[in-house]
Motif scaffolding. Sequence first.
Motif, PDB file in Angstrom:
ATOM      1  N   SER A  87       2.390   3.741   8.360  1.00 36.60           N
ATOM      2  CA  SER A  87       2.454   2.536   9.408  1.00 36.60           C
ATOM      3  C   SER A  87       2.617   1.144   7.969  1.00 36.60           C
ATOM      4  O   SER A  87       1.670   0.798   7.606  1.00 36.60           O
ATOM      5  CB  SER A  87       1.712   2.201  10.715  1.00 36.60           C
ATOM      6  OG  SER A  87       2.286   0.721  11.300  1.00 36.60           O
ATOM      7  N   MET A  88       3.656   0.730   7.810  1.00 32.74           N
ATOM      8  CA  MET A  88       4.235  -0.096   6.815  1.00 32.74           C
ATOM      9  C   MET A  88       4.394  -1.887   7.190  1.00 32.74           C
ATOM     10  O   MET A  88       5.129  -1.414   7.923  1.00 32.74           O
ATOM     11  CB  MET A  88       4.601   0.211   5.664  1.00 32.74           C
ATOM     12  CG  MET A  88       4.002   1.875   5.304  1.00 32.74           C
ATOM     13  SD  MET A  88       5.375   1.736   3.739  1.00 32.74           S
ATOM     14  CE  MET A  88       4.647   3.606   3.239  1.00 32.74           C
ATOM     15  N   ASN A  89       3.780  -3.180   6.632  1.00 34.60           N
ATOM     16  CA  ASN A  89       4.126  -3.726   7.393  1.00 34.60           C
ATOM     17  C   ASN A  89       3.849  -4.926   5.789  1.00 34.60           C
ATOM     18  O   ASN A  89       3.005  -5.311   5.781  1.00 34.60           O
ATOM     19  CB  ASN A  89       3.789  -4.658   8.334  1.00 34.60           C
ATOM     20  CG  ASN A  89       4.295  -5.897   8.967  1.00 34.60           C
ATOM     21  OD1 ASN A  89       5.592  -5.924   8.340  1.00 34.60           O
ATOM     22  ND2 ASN A  89       3.935  -6.694   9.582  1.00 34.60           N
ATOM     23  N   ARG A  90       5.235  -5.641   5.209  1.00 34.62           N
ATOM     24  CA  ARG A  90       4.590  -6.656   4.525  1.00 34.62           C
ATOM     25  C   ARG A  90       4.225  -5.962   3.338  1.00 34.62           C
ATOM     26  O   ARG A  90       2.753  -5.767   2.744  1.00 34.62           O
ATOM     27  CB  ARG A  90       3.686  -7.917   4.651  1.00 34.62           C
ATOM     28  CG  ARG A  90       4.440  -8.656   6.037  1.00 34.62           C
ATOM     29  CD  ARG A  90       3.298  -9.270   5.848  1.00 34.62           C
ATOM     30  NE  ARG A  90       2.167  -9.404   6.181  1.00 34.62           N
ATOM     31  CZ  ARG A  90       1.931  -8.974   7.841  1.00 34.62           C
ATOM     32  NH1 ARG A  90       2.715  -9.846   8.904  1.00 34.62           N
ATOM     33  NH2 ARG A  90       0.460  -9.488   8.051  1.00 34.62           N
ATOM     34  N   VAL A  91       4.748  -4.911   2.459  1.00 32.38           N
ATOM     35  CA  VAL A  91       3.880  -4.028   1.859  1.00 32.38           C
ATOM     36  C   VAL A  91       5.130  -4.126   0.576  1.00 32.38           C
ATOM     37  O   VAL A  91       6.360  -4.319   0.991  1.00 32.38           O
ATOM     38  CB  VAL A  91       4.332  -2.964   1.846  1.00 32.38           C
ATOM     39  CG1 VAL A  91       4.195  -1.781   0.684  1.00 32.38           C
ATOM     40  CG2 VAL A  91       2.686  -2.545   3.237  1.00 32.38           C
ATOM     41  N   GLU A  92       4.611  -4.228  -0.617  1.00 36.80           N
ATOM     42  CA  GLU A  92       5.621  -4.094  -1.502  1.00 36.80           C
ATOM     43  C   GLU A  92       5.477  -3.160  -3.185  1.00 36.80           C
ATOM     44  O   GLU A  92       4.133  -3.148  -2.914  1.00 36.80           O
ATOM     45  CB  GLU A  92       5.398  -5.347  -3.115  1.00 36.80           C
ATOM     46  CG  GLU A  92       6.104  -6.612  -1.872  1.00 36.80           C
ATOM     47  CD  GLU A  92       5.870  -7.861  -2.748  1.00 36.80           C
ATOM     48  OE1 GLU A  92       7.441  -8.674  -2.440  1.00 36.80           O
ATOM     49  OE2 GLU A  92       5.518  -8.307  -3.605  1.00 36.80           O
ATOM     50  N   PHE A  93       6.473  -2.409  -3.231  1.00 36.70           N
ATOM     51  CA  PHE A  93       6.142  -1.170  -4.284  1.00 36.70           C
ATOM     52  C   PHE A  93       6.978  -1.617  -5.500  1.00 36.70           C
ATOM     53  O   PHE A  93       8.161  -2.031  -5.457  1.00 36.70           O
ATOM     54  CB  PHE A  93       6.762   0.051  -3.552  1.00 36.70           C
ATOM     55  CG  PHE A  93       6.000   0.818  -2.541  1.00 36.70           C
ATOM     56  CD1 PHE A  93       4.781   1.525  -3.320  1.00 36.70           C
ATOM     57  CD2 PHE A  93       6.181   0.533  -1.325  1.00 36.70           C
ATOM     58  CE1 PHE A  93       3.896   2.340  -2.253  1.00 36.70           C
ATOM     59  CE2 PHE A  93       5.452   0.741  -0.328  1.00 36.70           C
ATOM     60  CZ  PHE A  93       4.755   1.637  -0.651  1.00 36.70           C
ATOM     61  N   LEU A  94       6.291  -2.187  -6.427  1.00 45.25           N
ATOM     62  CA  LEU A  94       6.995  -2.588  -7.743  1.00 45.25           C
ATOM     63  C   LEU A  94       6.342  -1.977  -8.355  1.00 45.25           C
ATOM     64  O   LEU A  94       5.500  -1.353  -9.347  1.00 45.25           O
ATOM     65  CB  LEU A  94       6.264  -4.413  -7.959  1.00 45.25           C
ATOM     66  CG  LEU A  94       6.178  -5.279  -6.944  1.00 45.25           C
ATOM     67  CD1 LEU A  94       5.638  -5.943  -7.024  1.00 45.25           C
ATOM     68  CD2 LEU A  94       7.053  -5.461  -6.291  1.00 45.25           C
TER      69      LEU A  94
END
Length: 211
Positions: A87-94
């Motif tokens: 479950s992911m919400n407001r996630v960034e993979f940079l």
Amino acid sequence: MKLDTPKIPEDLTEKRFTDIFYEEDPEFEMCMVTDSEFANEVLDRVRLYKTVIRNCNFTNTDFRRIDLTDVRFENCDLSNANLGNASMNRVEFLNCKLLGSSLTKSYIGNTRFMESILNMVTFGDSKLEKVIFDNAALKNADLFACKLKKVEFLSCNLNGANFDETPLKGIDISSSDFDSLTVSIENLRGCIVSTSQAIQFASLLGLKIRQ
């Protein structure tokens, strides 16, 4: 499309990822995790909130049922990690590597994959809502039977990606590159493509286009 970005405070507690084994529950909140080695581990139902993960190695780690809210991953390697039922919400993979990782049966919302490698990632049976793939490599990625809502592929490599049983109505792939895709004509209806891509799809249908 505007995403809700991670809400991460400036004052974060520095941790090593292995410190999570000493927590009462496997969770970090308001943490900065840097340069941690956490490969080949098993950690079920881990929860990360308001946390930055930077320069860490999670290859081959089993993170099934991971819960991520307001999290940013920077320069991390999650190749062959199991993130199924996430479950992911407001996630960034940079600038991250998720080569061959599993994200099956997951909910992914308000998430950006930017300048990241997702070749051979499996998203099967997942729901993606307000997700941006920005300059990402998705070669041979498997998006079988996914629900895509407000998903953008910006300048991505989609070569060999599988969209079987995934409706692409309203999905814009016009700035992305591919030589071949697996997608049915009925699921392609309403997809936003470039002129050259339209010619590619027409040739797959066996149409002969006179220039």
